[in-house]
Scaffold this active site. Structure first.
Site, PDB file in Angstrom:
ATOM      1  N   THR A 144     -41.045  13.414  -3.555  1.00  0.00           N
ATOM      2  CA  THR A 144     -41.536  13.531  -4.558  1.00  0.00           C
ATOM      3  C   THR A 144     -41.537  11.751  -4.480  1.00  0.00           C
ATOM      4  O   THR A 144     -40.646  11.508  -4.206  1.00  0.00           O
ATOM      5  CB  THR A 144     -41.175  13.662  -5.802  1.00  0.00           C
ATOM      6  OG1 THR A 144     -41.780  13.195  -6.884  1.00  0.00           O
ATOM      7  CG2 THR A 144     -39.653  13.989  -6.101  1.00  0.00           C
ATOM      8  N   SER A 179     -34.850  12.888 -13.022  1.00  0.00           N
ATOM      9  CA  SER A 179     -34.249  14.669 -13.357  1.00  0.00           C
ATOM     10  C   SER A 179     -33.776  15.345 -12.193  1.00  0.00           C
ATOM     11  O   SER A 179     -33.283  14.210 -11.177  1.00  0.00           O
ATOM     12  CB  SER A 179     -35.711  14.623 -13.634  1.00  0.00           C
ATOM     13  OG  SER A 179     -36.210  15.441 -12.291  1.00  0.00           O
ATOM     14  N   TYR A 181     -34.296  17.597 -10.852  1.00  0.00           N
ATOM     15  CA  TYR A 181     -35.075  18.194 -10.047  1.00  0.00           C
ATOM     16  C   TYR A 181     -35.670  16.728  -8.975  1.00  0.00           C
ATOM     17  O   TYR A 181     -35.900  17.177  -7.892  1.00  0.00           O
ATOM     18  CB  TYR A 181     -36.472  18.949 -10.700  1.00  0.00           C
ATOM     19  CG  TYR A 181     -37.337  18.094  -9.693  1.00  0.00           C
ATOM     20  CD1 TYR A 181     -38.002  19.206  -8.375  1.00  0.00           C
ATOM     21  CD2 TYR A 181     -38.425  17.320  -9.817  1.00  0.00           C
ATOM     22  CE1 TYR A 181     -38.620  18.874  -7.986  1.00  0.00           C
ATOM     23  CE2 TYR A 181     -39.640  17.039  -9.798  1.00  0.00           C
ATOM     24  CZ  TYR A 181     -39.667  17.660  -8.145  1.00  0.00           C
ATOM     25  OH  TYR A 181     -40.570  17.732  -7.340  1.00  0.00           O
ATOM     26  N   HIS A 182     -35.246  15.736  -9.593  1.00  0.00           N
ATOM     27  CA  HIS A 182     -36.036  14.481  -8.856  1.00  0.00           C
ATOM     28  C   HIS A 182     -34.690  14.340  -7.433  1.00  0.00           C
ATOM     29  O   HIS A 182     -35.182  14.349  -6.657  1.00  0.00           O
ATOM     30  CB  HIS A 182     -36.942  13.325  -9.406  1.00  0.00           C
ATOM     31  CG  HIS A 182     -37.858  13.868  -9.990  1.00  0.00           C
ATOM     32  ND1 HIS A 182     -38.462  14.298 -11.253  1.00  0.00           N
ATOM     33  CD2 HIS A 182     -39.380  13.832  -9.270  1.00  0.00           C
ATOM     34  CE1 HIS A 182     -39.488  14.156 -11.588  1.00  0.00           C
ATOM     35  NE2 HIS A 182     -39.971  13.921 -10.995  1.00  0.00           N
ATOM     36  N   LYS A 185     -34.897  16.260  -4.697  1.00  0.00           N
ATOM     37  CA  LYS A 185     -35.139  16.322  -3.386  1.00  0.00           C
ATOM     38  C   LYS A 185     -34.854  14.025  -3.094  1.00  0.00           C
ATOM     39  O   LYS A 185     -34.967  14.055  -1.287  1.00  0.00           O
ATOM     40  CB  LYS A 185     -37.060  15.827  -4.130  1.00  0.00           C
ATOM     41  CG  LYS A 185     -37.438  17.050  -4.401  1.00  0.00           C
ATOM     42  CD  LYS A 185     -38.848  16.994  -3.907  1.00  0.00           C
ATOM     43  CE  LYS A 185     -39.381  18.962  -4.815  1.00  0.00           C
ATOM     44  NZ  LYS A 185     -40.941  18.642  -3.567  1.00  0.00           N
TER      45      LYS A 185
HETATM   46  N1  USQ Z   1     -46.231  13.088 -19.898  1.00  0.00           N
HETATM   47  C1  USQ Z   1     -46.244  12.862 -20.996  1.00  0.00           C
HETATM   48  N2  USQ Z   1     -47.467  13.922 -21.319  1.00  0.00           N
HETATM   49  C2  USQ Z   1     -47.361  14.834 -21.703  1.00  0.00           C
HETATM   50  C3  USQ Z   1     -46.594  15.259 -19.848  1.00  0.00           C
HETATM   51  C4  USQ Z   1     -46.105  14.297 -19.127  1.00  0.00           C
HETATM   52  O1  USQ Z   1     -46.249  11.543 -21.602  1.00  0.00           O
HETATM   53  O2  USQ Z   1     -47.650  16.230 -22.205  1.00  0.00           O
HETATM   54  C5  USQ Z   1     -45.230  11.815 -18.991  1.00  0.00           C
HETATM   55  C6  USQ Z   1     -44.068  12.075 -17.958  1.00  0.00           C
HETATM   56  O3  USQ Z   1     -43.333  11.689 -19.625  1.00  0.00           O
HETATM   57  C7  USQ Z   1     -43.750  11.665 -17.821  1.00  0.00           C
HETATM   58  C8  USQ Z   1     -45.164  11.368 -17.097  1.00  0.00           C
HETATM   59  O4  USQ Z   1     -46.694  12.097 -17.890  1.00  0.00           O
HETATM   60  O5  USQ Z   1     -43.378   9.683 -17.929  1.00  0.00           O
HETATM   61  C9  USQ Z   1     -45.322  12.523 -15.645  1.00  0.00           C
HETATM   62  O6  USQ Z   1     -45.194  13.633 -16.259  1.00  0.00           O
HETATM   63  P1  USQ Z   1     -44.991  15.127 -15.466  1.00  0.00           P
HETATM   64  O7  USQ Z   1     -44.847  15.970 -15.720  1.00  0.00           O
HETATM   65  O8  USQ Z   1     -46.829  15.200 -15.296  1.00  0.00           O
HETATM   66  O9  USQ Z   1     -44.390  14.636 -13.731  1.00  0.00           O
HETATM   67  P2  USQ Z   1     -42.606  14.906 -13.286  1.00  0.00           P
HETATM   68  O10 USQ Z   1     -41.845  15.052 -14.129  1.00  0.00           O
HETATM   69  O11 USQ Z   1     -42.584  13.171 -12.835  1.00  0.00           O
HETATM   70  O12 USQ Z   1     -43.113  16.448 -11.989  1.00  0.00           O
HETATM   71  C10 USQ Z   1     -44.372  16.291 -11.552  1.00  0.00           C
HETATM   72  C11 USQ Z   1     -44.415  17.416 -10.569  1.00  0.00           C
HETATM   73  C12 USQ Z   1     -43.338  17.226  -9.164  1.00  0.00           C
HETATM   74  C13 USQ Z   1     -43.734  16.192  -8.781  1.00  0.00           C
HETATM   75  C14 USQ Z   1     -43.776  14.267  -9.535  1.00  0.00           C
HETATM   76  C15 USQ Z   1     -44.295  13.773  -8.652  1.00  0.00           C
HETATM   77  O13 USQ Z   1     -44.035  18.359 -11.158  1.00  0.00           O
HETATM   78  O14 USQ Z   1     -43.216  18.561  -8.556  1.00  0.00           O
HETATM   79  O15 USQ Z   1     -42.771  15.871  -7.421  1.00  0.00           O
HETATM   80  O16 USQ Z   1     -44.443  14.710 -10.754  1.00  0.00           O
HETATM   81  S1  USQ Z   1     -43.585  12.219  -9.293  1.00  0.00           S
HETATM   82  O17 USQ Z   1     -44.406  11.760 -10.735  1.00  0.00           O
HETATM   83  O18 USQ Z   1     -44.205  10.711  -8.905  1.00  0.00           O
HETATM   84  O19 USQ Z   1     -42.647  12.214  -8.921  1.00  0.00           O
END
Ligand code: USQ
Length: 384
Positions: A144, A179, A181-182, A185
């Site tokens: 990720t 997190s 989770y992260h 990875k």
């Molecule tokens: N966020 C909001 N509002 C929401 C949901 C999320 O502002 O209703 C924000 C979060 O706080 C975060 C961002 O949007 O700052 C991204 O959140 P996300 O839930 O879309 O992504 P994340 O938790 O980082 O995880 C997701 C996948 C994960 C993958 C990752 C890629 O669930 O499997 O590894 O995206 S990355 O974000 O590039 O690490």
């Protein structure tokens, strides 16, 4: 090519299986169906009414005349993983069989340990089985972009050259994830890099951004649909915003909304993984690819969803809510993305064009989102 897809029942696994099969590859899938159970635990379900694996396999064969093979099993069971890799001896393993939710891993010690054990032990079992039974197999592993965190400097693809006290070296770029989770990875990445070094295995570690959307060329009918989650733990930001718009709920950027990430459409994620599988690294090479299309802040994403949903008669509103996570809400974010375009990656659509496909498709499943709307607002907090 003989490809095994670990996690074939998932959001990415099912469309990838169909795509690789359509390109003539021989595909075998593995899954323990934990995603279906884990989403149910949080009292939610997929917005799309997905079929059971056996119905999916039958529908795919009926429509295309092609067959996908499938084994149900748990990758953390060493004997199971060893046996299937010994039997199949694949040319490539695409490993998507991990628990992918940051919020889920933050619930408590059980969810943290479940996530980390599942992800790290599963990957180690695959590495040891490849070494024993298929040492030329290319391990294409889904990492990720979140492994890097949000440093105040540009993010390279895996490695960077650094000069320190007058000496230079090329080193792995620091990992500062946000997190449990992260972190799982990050631990995987270290284990895979070490396995490549000591055993000469070939692996691609994909640093993927946030995936969105519901359309791929092979999902031609409802019985071939992949899942689409929208709850606080399993729904990703942009997919959640689309689901919120469709049921008339406000879109919820957290905190100041400047959190910036790389985003990629589902069909482009499938395109990139296919390119990586068909263009493997050399023996002994640990290759890192940054996989996303464009970077956006969550405020920008919400504005795009408001604009495009307006084209479909939806008057969506934005409601910035308190951030349940501990993360920078305004920050520099500049990751490189050069290796996938060099392999031929071309994004299919711009963001608005992809949203014009996602939103009307989701409108068809409005009642299923309504049914589980209590699962949308965040309750899991990083500080406990
Ligand atoms: N966020 C909001 N509002 C929401 C949901 C999320 O502002 O209703 C924000 C979060 O706080 C975060 C961002 O949007 O700052 C991204 O959140 P996300 O839930 O879309 O992504 P994340 O938790 O980082 O995880 C997701 C996948 C994960 C993958 C990752 C890629 O669930 O499997 O590894 O995206 S990355 O974000 O590039 O690490």
């Amino acid at each position: 090519m003989k490809v095994m897809i670990m996690g074939m029942d998932g959001y990415l696994g099912w469309p990838l299986a169909m795509h690789l099969s359509a390109r003539g590859h021989n595909v075998t899938g593995i899954d323990n169906f934990s995603r279906r159970r884990n989403v149910e635990e949080l009292k939610s379900h997929s917005a799309t009414p997905i079929k059971s694996m056996s119905d999916r396999l039958k529908a795919y064969q009926r429509k295309t005349g092609k067959k996908l093979d499938f084994y149900e099993g748990d990758l953390t069971k060493t004997d199971f993983t060893d046996k299937i890799i010994a039997e199949e001896k694949p040319d490539c393993i695409v490993h998507l069989g991990e628990i992918p939710s940051a919020p889920f891993s933050m619930i408590d010690v059980e969810h943290c340990n479940y996530t980390q054990t599942n992800n790290i032990v599963g990957t180690n079992n695959i590495l040891f089985a490849i070494k024993k039974h298929a040492p030329k197999c290319h391990l294409l592993k889904l990492g990720t972009m979140g492994e890097y965190g949000t440093p105040n400097i540009d993010i390279p693809e895996g490695f960077f050259e650094i000069e320190y006290r007058g000496r230079k070296d090329t080193l792995p770029f620091p990992r500062q994830p946000g997190s449990w989770y992260h972190l799982s990875k990050v631990h995987d990445s270290h284990n895979i890099m070490f396995a490549c070094k000591i055993w000469g295995l070939a692996s691609t570690d994909i640093m993927q951004g946030v995936v969105h959307g519901i359309v791929t060329d092979e999902m031609t009918s409802d019985d071939l649909l992949t899942r689409f989650d929208f709850d606080e733990a399993w729904g990703t930001a942009l997919n959640r915003f689309c689901a919120q718009a469709v049921i008339g709920n406000e879109l919820t950027p957290y905190g100041k909304g400047g959190q910036t990430r790389g985003y990629i459409a589902l069909r482009d994620s499938v395109q990139c993984m296919t390119l990586a599988a068909e263009n493997p690294p050399k023996d002994g090479e640990y290759r890192v690819l940054n996989q996303f299309d464009e970077t956006y802040s969550v405020n920008d994403l919400a504005k795009h969803v408001v604009k495009v949903s307006g084209e479909f008669g939806i008057d969506a509103k934005i409601w910035s809510i308190e951030n349940p996570r501990l993360e920078k809400e305004e920050h520099y974010y500049h990751p490189d993305r050069e290796k996938l375009p060099a392999l031929g990656f071309k994004p299919t659509n711009d963001l608005d064009a992809e949203l014009r496909l996602t939103i009307p498709k989701l409108m068809k499943y409005r009642s299923r989102i309504e049914e589980k709307k209590e699962a949308i607002m965040p309750k899991i907090k990083w500080r406990g």
